[in-house]
Design a protein around this motif. Structure first.
Motif, PDB file in Angstrom:
ATOM      1  N   ILE A 269       0.919  -1.325  -0.020  1.00 27.69           N
ATOM      2  CA  ILE A 269      -0.075  -0.089  -0.084  1.00 27.69           C
ATOM      3  C   ILE A 269       0.823   1.218  -0.011  1.00 27.69           C
ATOM      4  O   ILE A 269       1.854   1.529   0.875  1.00 27.69           O
ATOM      5  N   GLY A 270       0.664   1.906  -0.848  1.00 30.69           N
ATOM      6  CA  GLY A 270       1.416   3.480  -1.306  1.00 30.69           C
ATOM      7  C   GLY A 270       1.366   4.693  -0.225  1.00 30.69           C
ATOM      8  O   GLY A 270      -0.074   4.470   0.397  1.00 30.69           O
ATOM      9  N   PRO A 271       1.771   5.472  -0.166  1.00 32.25           N
ATOM     10  CA  PRO A 271       1.662   6.738   0.807  1.00 32.25           C
ATOM     11  C   PRO A 271       0.339   7.599   0.352  1.00 32.25           C
ATOM     12  O   PRO A 271       0.383   7.869  -1.010  1.00 32.25           O
ATOM     13  N   ARG A 272      -0.611   8.044   0.927  1.00 32.03           N
ATOM     14  CA  ARG A 272      -1.515   8.518   0.727  1.00 32.03           C
ATOM     15  C   ARG A 272      -1.283   9.938   0.404  1.00 32.03           C
ATOM     16  O   ARG A 272      -1.750  10.747  -0.552  1.00 32.03           O
ATOM     17  N   TYR A 273      -0.361  10.468   1.127  1.00 33.65           N
ATOM     18  CA  TYR A 273       0.059  11.981   1.043  1.00 33.65           C
ATOM     19  C   TYR A 273       1.125  12.312   0.260  1.00 33.65           C
ATOM     20  O   TYR A 273       1.663  13.598   0.151  1.00 33.65           O
ATOM     21  N   GLY A 376       6.149   1.710   9.733  1.00 33.11           N
ATOM     22  CA  GLY A 376       5.003   2.136   8.598  1.00 33.11           C
ATOM     23  C   GLY A 376       5.147   3.716   8.533  1.00 33.11           C
ATOM     24  O   GLY A 376       4.144   4.207   7.878  1.00 33.11           O
ATOM     25  N   THR A 377       5.949   4.346   9.003  1.00 28.50           N
ATOM     26  CA  THR A 377       6.313   5.575   8.532  1.00 28.50           C
ATOM     27  C   THR A 377       6.889   6.066   7.221  1.00 28.50           C
ATOM     28  O   THR A 377       7.749   5.081   6.480  1.00 28.50           O
ATOM     29  N   SER A 378       7.088   7.080   6.747  1.00 24.08           N
ATOM     30  CA  SER A 378       7.740   7.486   5.434  1.00 24.08           C
ATOM     31  C   SER A 378       8.397   8.860   5.974  1.00 24.08           C
ATOM     32  O   SER A 378       7.966   9.644   6.925  1.00 24.08           O
ATOM     33  N   ASP A 418       2.705   8.459  19.411  1.00 22.39           N
ATOM     34  CA  ASP A 418       1.595   8.076  20.076  1.00 22.39           C
ATOM     35  C   ASP A 418       0.370   7.797  18.905  1.00 22.39           C
ATOM     36  O   ASP A 418      -0.371   6.869  19.090  1.00 22.39           O
ATOM     37  N   ASP A 419       0.568   8.337  17.697  1.00 23.10           N
ATOM     38  CA  ASP A 419      -0.314   7.827  16.787  1.00 23.10           C
ATOM     39  C   ASP A 419      -0.002   6.631  16.074  1.00 23.10           C
ATOM     40  O   ASP A 419      -0.966   5.612  15.903  1.00 23.10           O
ATOM     41  N   LEU A 420       1.226   6.347  16.062  1.00 23.25           N
ATOM     42  CA  LEU A 420       1.782   4.745  15.798  1.00 23.25           C
ATOM     43  C   LEU A 420       1.244   3.645  16.627  1.00 23.25           C
ATOM     44  O   LEU A 420       0.723   2.717  16.083  1.00 23.25           O
ATOM     45  N   VAL A 421       1.457   4.175  17.945  1.00 24.81           N
ATOM     46  CA  VAL A 421       1.176   2.841  19.061  1.00 24.81           C
ATOM     47  C   VAL A 421      -0.300   2.915  19.132  1.00 24.81           C
ATOM     48  O   VAL A 421      -0.819   1.760  19.810  1.00 24.81           O
ATOM     49  N   THR A 422      -1.086   4.012  19.128  1.00 24.71           N
ATOM     50  CA  THR A 422      -2.470   4.030  19.485  1.00 24.71           C
ATOM     51  C   THR A 422      -3.505   3.602  18.465  1.00 24.71           C
ATOM     52  O   THR A 422      -4.278   2.851  18.324  1.00 24.71           O
ATOM     53  N   LYS A 423      -3.032   4.186  17.026  1.00 25.10           N
ATOM     54  CA  LYS A 423      -3.916   3.904  15.864  1.00 25.10           C
ATOM     55  C   LYS A 423      -3.124   3.171  14.943  1.00 25.10           C
ATOM     56  O   LYS A 423      -4.229   2.512  14.156  1.00 25.10           O
ATOM     57  N   LYS A 426      -2.398   2.220   7.832  1.00 25.89           N
ATOM     58  CA  LYS A 426      -2.599   1.372   6.881  1.00 25.89           C
ATOM     59  C   LYS A 426      -1.849   1.452   5.777  1.00 25.89           C
ATOM     60  O   LYS A 426      -1.579   0.781   4.743  1.00 25.89           O
ATOM     61  N   ASP A 427      -1.373   2.720   5.587  1.00 23.62           N
ATOM     62  CA  ASP A 427      -0.419   3.282   4.478  1.00 23.62           C
ATOM     63  C   ASP A 427       0.744   3.691   5.026  1.00 23.62           C
ATOM     64  O   ASP A 427       0.590   4.265   6.409  1.00 23.62           O
ATOM     65  N   PRO A 428       1.746   4.204   4.363  1.00 24.92           N
ATOM     66  CA  PRO A 428       2.941   4.863   5.067  1.00 24.92           C
ATOM     67  C   PRO A 428       2.557   6.155   5.568  1.00 24.92           C
ATOM     68  O   PRO A 428       1.968   7.063   5.099  1.00 24.92           O
ATOM     69  N   TYR A 429       2.677   6.242   6.967  1.00 26.66           N
ATOM     70  CA  TYR A 429       2.626   7.407   7.780  1.00 26.66           C
ATOM     71  C   TYR A 429       3.402   8.599   7.502  1.00 26.66           C
ATOM     72  O   TYR A 429       4.429   8.411   7.608  1.00 26.66           O
TER      73      TYR A 429
END
Length: 626
Positions: A269-273, A376-378, A418-423, A426-429
């Motif tokens: 799954i590619g990066p949305r942004y 899962g980040t970019s 916090d976003d990573l561990v809580t939410k 699905k695509d590169p953050y």
């Protein structure tokens, strides 16, 4: 062979993690597939941008390296969004792709307690759910008390161009074939993600007369609070702006079936942004054009370096080479352009970041940490911020100290983790200013005021830099007192001056601090009434605090309410199946994520305010073991 901490991977996360752990006194090994690729910039030759630029300032405030290194490699820099309020100001620089890794490697090689080794890690040694070391592809075992995985895009990495899929990393290096299998065996959920990069163009084949020049700011700027200037701000290397056109879009539409993205070849799954140009054309068919930037990758040295390459920002694609040629030649100014390196997409494995603690230690294996694209980040900046915190927390744990968990009202790094561990993802953050609830508190200008104390407390900020920070903080307070204690009255000459700078006359006496709150009044305007013997940083900080005082206090009150929820701890042994009346989705998500506070629980998707109320009541009634 035994180390206290092993960092796997020499990208931006790995550099920050290894430097932090070594500087905090732990014998550290940085192991990477190719030493020449340490701190490499395989994609965009830039550092910073909206939200990301603030992250770089935060890394510097904590004692990390990215900001100082970016300053050494600066080709061009500007402060973005200055027509808006300071909540969205951010630095962005073009970084020299040759100098940036060279300077980072110099720093790493000169750091005590830090060794560098080439090798491919293919297995982990885990005993009783606790990390004990790593095993290389050669079969060699290296023991460690803690391991930090910063593997970037190398976990089963694959390069995609047209209908071809080739195993490997960004520069064609060997991928890590088996490490993600080991993680899966240990119980980690594995995601397949995708990113990509545009073509590189020979600078000598571009007709710049058909482009719009984009220059840096005509004043010295730095990411680091050291404020050391390494570049000539009066002679910065420019970027240039161009646009796609109808011909470009038609070529893409006609060849969609040849794109890896649309042929079914891509699994990840590619990066949305940060979408590919194919995605932009398909998803935004109402747009007649999309802007592209021609960005220099290095100073022009000779034809054998990056110096003659231009990065075509915004033109990421996985089209075959012949189609890329046509697409590039359809652009104004690039009709005769020579492609030096073709664009490609890359797929790789990542883990489910909800399986991490807020320290970035994994929940499944003690003393195993992960940072960067494996989470899962970019983006270089997101990776570096995570690497820094992973290195800090691994070091603190081995020293028997409390972890450093940055809150959402303290830093963008805190928002990111916090976003990573809580939410989860699905695509590169990608970190955005809109992800922060308190962005007026998390400004570009005040990162040191927010985080320098932490940097000094954990031992990453030396006494000299800390002393400079304390002096700045004291001077801001002194200047505030001076302006509050000096008043002006509606005298004729004063009102005439105020009218001359387009602000209203005084009717009553007013302190200079209150006068500064007027939109038309700049702090240097007050020189008419009083001497201000402080430097630019102090004056800028005081001016922002004065003008936005009401808004800042409002956000601080909101943050305080959030912090009250953060102080309500959830014990580790809680059995959510015994909490009556929770919604089934909430129960499922709480069991999956196991939040540590009521505040974190409230941010989980699917956990509603009613569930939080029920959980809070339950914890008060059952303060000990279930």
């Amino acid at each position: 062979m035994k180390y206290e901490i092993i960092v796997v991977g020499g990208g931006h996360a790995g550099c920050e993690a290894s430097l932090a752990s070594a500087r905090m006194g732990h014998k550290t090994l940085l192991i990477t597939g190719n030493i020449k690729n340490i701190a490499d910039m395989p994609c965009n030759p830039s550092i910073g941008g909206p939200a990301k630029g603030v992250v770089v300032r935060e890394i510097d405030a904590l004692g990390g390296e990215m900001g100082r290194n970016a300053d050494k490699a600066c080709l061009q820099i500007k402060l973005l969004n200055t027509k808006k309020g300071p909540a969205v100001w951010a630095l962005r620089s073009q970084a020299d792709k040759i100098i940036y890794p060279q300077e980072m490697l110099k720093t790493i090689n000169s750091t005590q307690n830090l060794e560098v080794k080439e090798g491919m890690v293919e297995d982990l040694v885990v005993e009783n759910n606790k990390i004990k070391g790593i095993i290389l592809s050669t079969g060699d075992l290296i023991e460690a008390d803690a391991v930090i995985l910063t593997t970037g895009t190398y976990l089963k990495g694959a390069i995609l161009v047209g209908d071809s899929k080739t195993p490997g990393g960004p520069h064609g290096e060997k991928e890590s074939k088996f490490l993600s299998n080991k993680l899966k065996e240990l119980g980690f959920n594995i995601l397949r993600l995708k990113t990509g990069t545009p073509p590189r163009i020979d600078i000598n084949t571009i007709d710049f007369s058909k482009t719009t020049i984009e220059t840096g700011d005509d004043k010295p700027l730095t990411f680091s609070f050291d404020n050391k200037i390494y570049y000539d701000y009066k002679n910065q290397i420019p970027c240039h702006l161009i646009y796609t056109n109808e011909k470009t879009h038609q070529l893409i539409q006609d060849n969609l079936d040849k794109s890896s993205m649309y042929s079914g070849l891509v699994e990840g799954i590619g990066p949305r942004y940060c979408p590919s140009i194919e995605d932009k054309v398909v998803r935004f068919q109402d747009k007649e054009r999309h802007q592209l930037f021609l960005e220099p990758e290095s100073k022009i040295i000779d034809d054998k370096t990056y110096g003659n390459t231009i990065y075509l920002q915004g033109f990421s694609t996985s089209m075959p080479h012949d189609v890329q040629e046509e697409m590039v030649h359809s652009l104004k100014g690039l009709e005769n352009a020579k492609i030096l390196k073709y664009a490609y997409a890359i797929e790789y494995d990542a883990i489910d970041s909800k399986q991490l603690k807020q320290t970035l230690e994994t929940k499944l294996v003690e003393n195993l940490y992960t940072a960067g694209q494996i989470n899962g980040t970019s983006g270089y900046e997101e990776a570096a911020g995570q690497g820094l915190l992973a290195g800090i927390n691994a070091s603190l744990k081995l020293s028997g100290k409390e972890p450093l968990i940055l809150k959402r009202n303290e830093s963008y790094i805190g928002v990111l983790i916090d976003d990573l561990v809580t939410k989860g993802v699905k695509d590169p953050y990608r970190l955005l200013t809109s992800r922060a609830e308190y962005r007026l508190l998390l400004r570009n200008d005040n990162a040191d005021l927010r985080l320098r104390e932490y940097g000094h407390l954990i031992g990453l900020l030396d006494d000299e830099r800390y002393k400079k920070f304390k002096t700045k903080k004291e001077n801001i307070k002194k200047l505030e007192e001076i302006l509050k204690n000096n008043r002006i009255t509606p005298k004729k000459e004063i009102n005439e001056y105020l009218e001359s700078i387009n602000t209203s006359k005084l009717q009553d006496g007013i302190s200079l601090y209150e006068l500064l709150k007027r939109p038309e009044i700049k702090i240097d305007s007050l020189k008419k009434f009083i001497d201000i013997p402080y430097d630019k940083e102090v004056k800028e900080q005081l001016e922002i605090q004065a003008k936005y005082e009401g808004y800042i206090k409002k956000e601080e009150r909101l943050a305080e309410r959030m912090l009250e929820l953060e102080q309500l701890k959830i014990r580790e042994n809680i059995d959510y199946n015994k909490v009556d009346n929770l919604a089934s989705e909430a129960r499922q998500k709480l069991i999956e994520i196991m939040p540590t506070t009521i505040g974190q629980a409230s941010r989980i998707s699917g956990v509603n305010p009613a569930d939080i109320s029920i959980l809070t009541v339950y914890l008060r009634r059952h303060p000990s073991h279930d």
